[in-house]
Scaffold this motif. Structure first.
Motif, mmCIF file in Angstrom:
data_model
loop_
_atom_site.group_PDB
_atom_site.id
_atom_site.type_symbol
_atom_site.label_atom_id
_atom_site.label_comp_id
_atom_site.label_asym_id
_atom_site.label_seq_id
_atom_site.Cartn_x
_atom_site.Cartn_y
_atom_site.Cartn_z
ATOM 1 N N GLY A 141 0.786 -1.228 0.000
ATOM 2 C CA GLY A 141 0.000 0.000 0.000
ATOM 3 C C GLY A 141 0.818 1.278 0.000
ATOM 4 O O GLY A 141 0.266 2.367 0.111
ATOM 5 N N LYS A 142 2.143 1.161 -0.092
ATOM 6 C CA LYS A 142 2.980 2.357 -0.167
ATOM 7 C C LYS A 142 2.996 2.884 -1.601
ATOM 8 O O LYS A 142 2.710 2.146 -2.536
ATOM 9 C CB LYS A 142 4.403 2.030 0.274
ATOM 10 N N LEU A 143 3.328 4.153 -1.757
ATOM 11 C CA LEU A 143 3.365 4.763 -3.081
ATOM 12 C C LEU A 143 4.785 4.745 -3.632
ATOM 13 O O LEU A 143 5.714 5.208 -2.978
ATOM 14 C CB LEU A 143 2.854 6.203 -3.013
ATOM 15 N N LYS A 144 4.926 4.223 -4.844
ATOM 16 C CA LYS A 144 6.217 4.116 -5.508
ATOM 17 C C LYS A 144 6.343 5.250 -6.512
ATOM 18 O O LYS A 144 5.375 5.598 -7.178
ATOM 19 C CB LYS A 144 6.284 2.755 -6.213
ATOM 20 N N ARG A 145 7.550 5.811 -6.617
ATOM 21 C CA ARG A 145 7.784 6.925 -7.542
ATOM 22 C C ARG A 145 9.142 6.736 -8.198
ATOM 23 O O ARG A 145 9.976 5.984 -7.706
ATOM 24 C CB ARG A 145 7.760 8.252 -6.799
ATOM 25 N N SER A 146 9.342 7.439 -9.321
ATOM 26 C CA SER A 146 10.661 7.429 -9.944
ATOM 27 C C SER A 146 11.447 8.624 -9.424
ATOM 28 O O SER A 146 10.867 9.606 -8.974
ATOM 29 C CB SER A 146 10.534 7.493 -11.460
ATOM 30 N N LYS A 147 12.765 8.526 -9.486
ATOM 31 C CA LYS A 147 13.614 9.574 -8.932
ATOM 32 C C LYS A 147 13.909 10.670 -9.955
ATOM 33 O O LYS A 147 13.866 10.435 -11.162
ATOM 34 C CB LYS A 147 14.917 8.958 -8.421
ATOM 35 N N ALA A 148 14.212 11.847 -9.455
ATOM 36 C CA ALA A 148 14.521 13.003 -10.295
ATOM 37 C C ALA A 148 16.011 13.068 -10.604
ATOM 38 O O ALA A 148 16.792 12.249 -10.096
ATOM 39 C CB ALA A 148 14.081 14.274 -9.585
ATOM 40 N N TYR A 149 16.413 14.026 -11.435
ATOM 41 C CA TYR A 149 17.819 14.305 -11.788
ATOM 42 C C TYR A 149 18.446 13.235 -12.670
ATOM 43 O O TYR A 149 19.643 12.992 -12.590
ATOM 44 C CB TYR A 149 18.681 14.517 -10.524
ATOM 45 N N LYS A 150 17.657 12.603 -13.538
ATOM 46 C CA LYS A 150 18.201 11.553 -14.395
ATOM 47 C C LYS A 150 18.011 11.892 -15.874
ATOM 48 O O LYS A 150 18.238 11.063 -16.736
ATOM 49 C CB LYS A 150 17.491 10.221 -14.046
ATOM 50 N N ARG A 151 17.614 13.128 -16.200
ATOM 51 C CA ARG A 151 17.268 13.461 -17.578
ATOM 52 C C ARG A 151 18.432 14.016 -18.384
ATOM 53 O O ARG A 151 18.645 13.636 -19.511
ATOM 54 C CB ARG A 151 16.112 14.469 -17.602
ATOM 55 N N HIS A 152 19.184 14.949 -17.821
ATOM 56 C CA HIS A 152 20.294 15.551 -18.568
ATOM 57 C C HIS A 152 21.372 15.980 -17.583
ATOM 58 O O HIS A 152 21.202 15.854 -16.371
ATOM 59 C CB HIS A 152 19.796 16.731 -19.421
ATOM 60 N N ILE A 153 22.473 16.502 -18.110
ATOM 61 C CA ILE A 153 23.669 16.843 -17.326
ATOM 62 C C ILE A 153 24.143 15.609 -16.551
ATOM 63 O O ILE A 153 24.339 15.650 -15.339
ATOM 64 C CB ILE A 153 23.433 18.061 -16.389
ATOM 65 N N LEU A 154 24.295 14.506 -17.270
ATOM 66 C CA LEU A 154 24.681 13.250 -16.631
ATOM 67 C C LEU A 154 26.190 13.045 -16.613
ATOM 68 O O LEU A 154 26.672 12.149 -15.919
ATOM 69 C CB LEU A 154 24.000 12.071 -17.349
ATOM 70 N N THR A 155 26.934 13.855 -17.366
ATOM 71 C CA THR A 155 28.381 13.639 -17.466
ATOM 72 C C THR A 155 29.095 13.907 -16.147
ATOM 73 O O THR A 155 30.060 13.230 -15.821
ATOM 74 C CB THR A 155 28.995 14.532 -18.560
ATOM 75 N N LYS A 156 28.609 14.875 -15.385
ATOM 76 C CA LYS A 156 29.270 15.195 -14.114
ATOM 77 C C LYS A 156 28.817 14.306 -12.958
ATOM 78 O O LYS A 156 29.375 14.384 -11.877
ATOM 79 C CB LYS A 156 29.079 16.673 -13.764
ATOM 80 N N LYS A 157 27.805 13.500 -13.173
ATOM 81 C CA LYS A 157 27.330 12.590 -12.127
ATOM 82 C C LYS A 157 28.099 11.278 -12.204
ATOM 83 O O LYS A 157 28.395 10.782 -13.289
ATOM 84 C CB LYS A 157 25.835 12.337 -12.280
ATOM 85 N N SER A 158 28.381 10.718 -11.042
ATOM 86 C CA SER A 158 29.139 9.464 -11.011
ATOM 87 C C SER A 158 28.255 8.305 -11.446
ATOM 88 O O SER A 158 27.021 8.403 -11.411
ATOM 89 C CB SER A 158 29.670 9.198 -9.606
ATOM 90 N N SER A 159 28.889 7.200 -11.820
ATOM 91 C CA SER A 159 28.150 6.000 -12.227
ATOM 92 C C SER A 159 27.290 5.492 -11.086
ATOM 93 O O SER A 159 26.170 5.038 -11.293
ATOM 94 C CB SER A 159 29.122 4.904 -12.651
ATOM 95 N N LYS A 160 27.809 5.587 -9.877
ATOM 96 C CA LYS A 160 27.075 5.134 -8.692
ATOM 97 C C LYS A 160 25.792 5.936 -8.504
ATOM 98 O O LYS A 160 24.721 5.379 -8.242
ATOM 99 C CB LYS A 160 27.961 5.273 -7.458
ATOM 100 N N THR A 161 25.904 7.252 -8.670
ATOM 101 C CA THR A 161 24.731 8.123 -8.533
ATOM 102 C C THR A 161 23.682 7.782 -9.580
ATOM 103 O O THR A 161 22.502 7.633 -9.261
ATOM 104 C CB THR A 161 25.137 9.599 -8.693
ATOM 105 N N LYS A 162 24.127 7.624 -10.833
ATOM 106 C CA LYS A 162 23.191 7.323 -11.927
ATOM 107 C C LYS A 162 22.536 5.960 -11.731
ATOM 108 O O LYS A 162 21.348 5.784 -12.022
ATOM 109 C CB LYS A 162 23.918 7.395 -13.264
#
Length: 65
Positions: A20-41
């Motif tokens: 009965g919990k609500l599931k959602r997708s996470k933000a910050y995954k659309r663009h500017i991905l080059t500066k994010k680490s593989s672990k974060t992505k």
């Protein structure tokens, strides 16, 4: 009493888990991905849960979910 309307934008973004919990997708995954680490992505791929402080509002927005 008339039927309640579901907010369609919210219905497309949230699903209910078996418990009965609500599931959602996470933000910050659309663009500017080059500066994010593989672990974060990798962690952004996983689904998150709606915070307990927002659940009451979400249940109102999604009456039949």
């Amino acid at each position: 009493m008339p039927k309640l309307k579901t907010k369609r934008a919210a219905a497309k973004r949230f699903k209910v888990t078996g418990t009965g919990k609500l599931k959602r997708s996470k933000a910050y995954k659309r663009h500017i991905l080059t500066k994010k680490s593989s672990k974060t992505k990798r962690n952004l791929r996983k689904a998150g849960l709606v915070d307990s402080t927002n659940v009451k509002t979400m249940k109102k927005v999604l009456p039949y979910l």
